[in-house]
Design a protein around this motif. Structure first.
Motif, mmCIF file in Angstrom:
data_model
loop_
_atom_site.group_PDB
_atom_site.id
_atom_site.type_symbol
_atom_site.label_atom_id
_atom_site.label_comp_id
_atom_site.label_asym_id
_atom_site.label_seq_id
_atom_site.Cartn_x
_atom_site.Cartn_y
_atom_site.Cartn_z
ATOM 1 N N TYR A 276 -8.000 2.177 4.333
ATOM 2 C CA TYR A 276 -6.880 1.571 5.049
ATOM 3 C C TYR A 276 -5.593 2.272 4.636
ATOM 4 O O TYR A 276 -5.461 2.746 3.501
ATOM 5 N N PHE B 157 0.181 -4.200 2.209
ATOM 6 C CA PHE B 157 -0.022 -4.233 3.658
ATOM 7 C C PHE B 157 -1.318 -3.550 4.071
ATOM 8 O O PHE B 157 -1.901 -3.901 5.106
ATOM 9 N N ALA B 158 -1.809 -2.614 3.276
ATOM 10 C CA ALA B 158 -3.178 -2.137 3.489
ATOM 11 C C ALA B 158 -4.159 -3.284 3.242
ATOM 12 O O ALA B 158 -5.111 -3.490 4.006
ATOM 13 N N TRP B 159 -3.924 -4.052 2.183
ATOM 14 C CA TRP B 159 -4.787 -5.198 1.842
ATOM 15 C C TRP B 159 -4.714 -6.278 2.926
ATOM 16 O O TRP B 159 -5.747 -6.867 3.291
ATOM 17 N N ALA C 65 -4.057 -5.741 6.092
ATOM 18 C CA ALA C 65 -4.805 -5.223 7.242
ATOM 19 C C ALA C 65 -6.302 -5.389 7.017
ATOM 20 O O ALA C 65 -7.048 -5.749 7.939
ATOM 21 N N HIS C 66 -6.750 -5.127 5.799
ATOM 22 C CA HIS C 66 -8.161 -5.331 5.462
ATOM 23 C C HIS C 66 -8.543 -6.795 5.624
ATOM 24 O O HIS C 66 -9.601 -7.115 6.204
ATOM 25 N N MET D 156 5.258 0.372 4.523
ATOM 26 C CA MET D 156 6.281 -0.636 4.255
ATOM 27 C C MET D 156 7.664 -0.015 4.278
ATOM 28 O O MET D 156 7.914 0.994 3.608
ATOM 29 N N GLY E 219 -1.460 1.486 4.304
ATOM 30 C CA GLY E 219 -0.413 0.479 4.288
ATOM 31 C C GLY E 219 0.947 1.142 4.356
ATOM 32 O O GLY E 219 1.186 2.139 3.659
ATOM 33 N N GLY F 123 -1.943 -0.996 8.250
ATOM 34 C CA GLY F 123 -1.145 -2.210 8.171
ATOM 35 C C GLY F 123 0.318 -1.828 8.124
ATOM 36 O O GLY F 123 0.751 -1.143 7.185
ATOM 37 N N GLU G 299 3.993 -2.719 -2.617
ATOM 38 C CA GLU G 299 4.156 -3.369 -1.321
ATOM 39 C C GLU G 299 3.388 -2.653 -0.211
ATOM 40 O O GLU G 299 2.795 -3.299 0.663
ATOM 41 N N ALA G 300 3.391 -1.325 -0.213
ATOM 42 C CA ALA G 300 2.604 -0.614 0.791
ATOM 43 C C ALA G 300 1.126 -0.944 0.627
ATOM 44 O O ALA G 300 0.412 -1.165 1.616
ATOM 45 N N HIS H 220 4.212 -3.308 8.485
ATOM 46 C CA HIS H 220 4.994 -4.544 8.490
ATOM 47 C C HIS H 220 6.109 -4.532 9.516
ATOM 48 O O HIS H 220 6.439 -5.554 10.112
#
Length: 364
Positions: free
Chosen positions: A2, A331-333, A335-336, A6, A4, A92, A327-328, A94
């Motif tokens: 993934y 947002f991968a997490w 999305a997962h 941010m 992420g 992911g 933080e990035a 944001h």
């Protein structure tokens, strides 16, 4: 795998990570990248935090420009890792918050996820806040469940994110995860520095160190803002804490106009004091504080935090995750979590009626 992405309240750039994620296992970061926010786009995103002429068209164009910057960041991550778009399950992203009014039932993150999917060739998960707000929550902060997943420990600890706004996650064994915004982190510090030094931020707090904390001003800033006294769940943003907020309070102070460097020193103490007040009120038993976000690189601010908290304060690097990546990676997490259809909204954090799956999918 993934990605992420941010871009936070400080509007200084985009941070991205490419990570391997599996439920119940620690994340493995394969690549990271940071791109500066172009000056014209930064100025427009900041301007769009307030109403203005032709703002709908301007917001759409700014969202497209931001999506292109996101796509460039994603491309750099793929180049650095030697991977192709088909190897990544989702991005992911944001978006850039320009309004956050959960009290009125809405939150706005500028983004163009369809364009990002088109440019990157990767599915995009975006719009993470809206479902929580629709369920009666604050829609923020979003990161506490991620903090709990990777930073949980046998002892009570706090994870503090210092972006434009500060938010804290409180982790204690056997207790629900809690988290909330505590107030301004860098938003006022950066704004004051830009106004007086024409610099984007106060590097390592050196300008603040040249001034002195003005105790009467500090107490006026805290006592004069009812938001600080609100109990969690709560969140905030540039809608409240902005340069107009600061100018109004400076204008109300008696006596001569304070020196700019003294105001900077006082704003730095304001960030540290409001964080300490919030942690002491909500979780006095916390013994460890780990810091992520841009503020973790400000040595003077980290020392102020240690002074106000009277506890050790460390960047999350000490836990194996660089402060600038947290933080990035969150947002991968997220999305997962979305692709696995796992609720990532926590009612104990946001005040929503029940846990909700967060995000919306834009297929490539």
């Amino acid at each position: 795998l993934y990605i992420g992405l941010m871009s936070g309240t400080s509007v200084d750039g985009v941070d991205g990570v490419l990570a391997r994620l599996a439920h119940g296992q620690p994340p493995q970061v394969l690549a990271s990248a940071s791109l500066d926010m172009p000056a014209a786009l930064r100025a427009e995103l900041l301007a769009l935090n307030q109403s203005g002429a032709d703002e709908l068209a301007r917001a759409a164009l700014a969202a497209n420009a931001l999506a292109r910057l996101y796509a460039d960041t994603a491309a750099r991550l793929l180049d650095a890792s030697g991977l192709a778009p088909r190897d990544v399950i989702a991005i992911g992203a944001h978006g850039q918050t320009v309004r956050h009014r959960p009290d009125s039932g809405y939150t706005v993150q500028l983004n163009a996820p369809a364009l990002l999917a088109e440019l990157s060739g990767i599915d995009v998960v975006a719009d993470f806040r809206s479902r929580d707000v629709a369920a009666g929550g604050q829609g923020a902060p979003l990161v506490p469940p991620f903090h709990a997943a990777i930073f949980g420990a046998p002892q009570a600890r706090a994870v503090l994110n210092l972006g434009g706004i500060a938010n804290v996650t409180l982790l204690a064994p056997g207790a629900p995860v809690r988290g909330f915004d505590t107030g301004p982190a860098n938003v006022l510090l950066d704004g004051w520095c830009q106004r007086h030094l024409n610099q984007p931020f106060d590097a390592d707090g050196r300008w603040a160190a040249s001034g002195k904390v003005l105790a009467p001003l500090l107490e006026a800033l805290i006592a004069g803002e009812p938001w600080f006294a609100l109990p969690p769940p709560k969140s905030t943003g540039r809608d409240l804490f902005n340069m107009r907020w600061l100018d109004d309070r400076l204008a109300a102070c008696d006596g001569p106009r304070p020196a700019p460097e003294d105001v900077q020193a006082t704003l730095q103490r304001l960030t540290a004091r409001t964080v300490a007040n919030a942690i002491d009120a909500a979780a006095a038993g916390v013994t460890e504080i780990y810091v992520c976000g841009g503020g973790a690189r400000n040595g003077a601010l980290m020392r102020e935090l240690a002074y106000c908290l009277q506890r050790p304060v460390h960047p999350t690097d000490a836990l194996g995750v660089p402060a600038q990546q947290v933080e990035a990676l969150a947002f991968a997490w997220l999305a997962h979590s979305f692709t696995e259809r796992r609720p990532a909204g926590l009612p104990d954090v946001t005040g929503a009626r029940a846990p909700r799956i967060l995000g919306a999918l834009y297929p490539a």
